[in-house]
Design an enzyme around this catalytic site. Structure first.
Site, PDB file in Angstrom:
ATOM      1  CG  HIS A  37      -4.460   8.943  -0.964  1.00 52.68           C
ATOM      2  ND1 HIS A  37      -5.031   9.695  -0.244  1.00 52.68           N
ATOM      3  CD2 HIS A  37      -4.467   7.824  -1.178  1.00 52.68           C
ATOM      4  CE1 HIS A  37      -6.512   9.026   0.643  1.00 52.68           C
ATOM      5  NE2 HIS A  37      -5.983   7.593  -0.292  1.00 52.68           N
ATOM      6  CG  HIS A  76      -2.332   0.414   1.473  1.00 55.61           C
ATOM      7  ND1 HIS A  76      -2.470   1.056   2.352  1.00 55.61           N
ATOM      8  CD2 HIS A  76      -2.784   2.035   0.778  1.00 55.61           C
ATOM      9  CE1 HIS A  76      -4.109   2.258   2.444  1.00 55.61           C
ATOM     10  NE2 HIS A  76      -3.577   2.115   1.003  1.00 55.61           N
TER      11      HIS A  76
END
Length: 226
Positions: A50, A8
């Site tokens: 992100h 991730h």
């Protein structure tokens, strides 16, 4: 296909997220796939970050879309790490990648890079945005895509099929056995996020998932024996 472990944002549990250092460590840890997030800079670069703003992960402030790549390069993304672009990640690691489109406008640019560098075998494009997946597949029909969802999961199988996605990437805390079974019946792979503990991992296996997204590199070893 064997049970996949997906890093991730690299391995954000132990390294600064979405940095080259995080991606390299994920590859060295043996994770099967590395996930990252993409936005467009003001001048059209595929920026790996992100959030839509730089505030949380750098020493800067403001939206990515309002900054040029040169301005983004001047920011500290933690411990001297710099904000990378997608092409740099491609060169820094050899692992398969999951490229998540955060900004729908990035879809066309990403499709261009995939075509130019012949990445359909290496890059899977994922997104919460149905329209982004549809656009990428229209431009690169051979690309693999996956629909991402958090709480809204009741209609994810139908949505994935409608845009030609081959997989679902779902928040494991809102994932049900029924959704997994319906997805598998339609030939869709299902991975769960974020899986960082033994309890999470046991749940993933109990649900019959095809893989997990994790912040922790040690989950790979745990997953092989769970």
């Amino acid at each position: 296909m064997s049970f996949l472990t997906i890093g991730h944002r690299g391995v954000m549990g132990v390294e600064p997220e979405n940095t080259l250092r995080s991606f390299v460590r994920a590859e060295r840890a043996g994770l099967d796939v590395i996930e990252l997030d993409l936005h467009l800079s003001k001048d059209g670069a595929l920026v790996v970050m992100h959030d839509a703003e730089v505030d949380r992960t750098t020493d800067g402030t403001g939206p990515i879309a309002d900054k040029t790549l040169a301005e983004l390069r001047g920011l500290d993304a933690c411990d001297g790490e710099r904000v990378p672009v997608f092409e740099e990640v491609l060169d820094a690691v050899g692992a398969p990648l999951q490229a998540e489109i955060k900004d729908v406008a990035a879809a066309r640019t990403l499709a261009g890079v995939i075509l130019a560098r012949e990445l359909t075998g290496r890059v899977e494009v994922i997104s919460f945005h149905d329209e982004a997946l549809a656009e990428v597949r229209a431009l690169v029909p051979a690309v693999r895509t996956a629909l991402v969802a958090d709480r809204r999961q009741a209609d994810v199988v139908a949505r994935a099929l409608a845009v030609g996605a081959g997989a679902l990437v779902l928040n494991i805390r809102h994932l049900t056995q029924d959704t997994v079974e319906r997805a598998h019946a339609e030939g869709l792979r299902v991975t769960g996020w974020v899986v960082n503990t033994q309890d999470d991992l046991r749940l993933a296996h109990a649900l019959g998932l095809d893989g997990v997204t994790t912040d922790r590199p040690e989950i790979r070893g745990d997953g092989l024996t769970a």
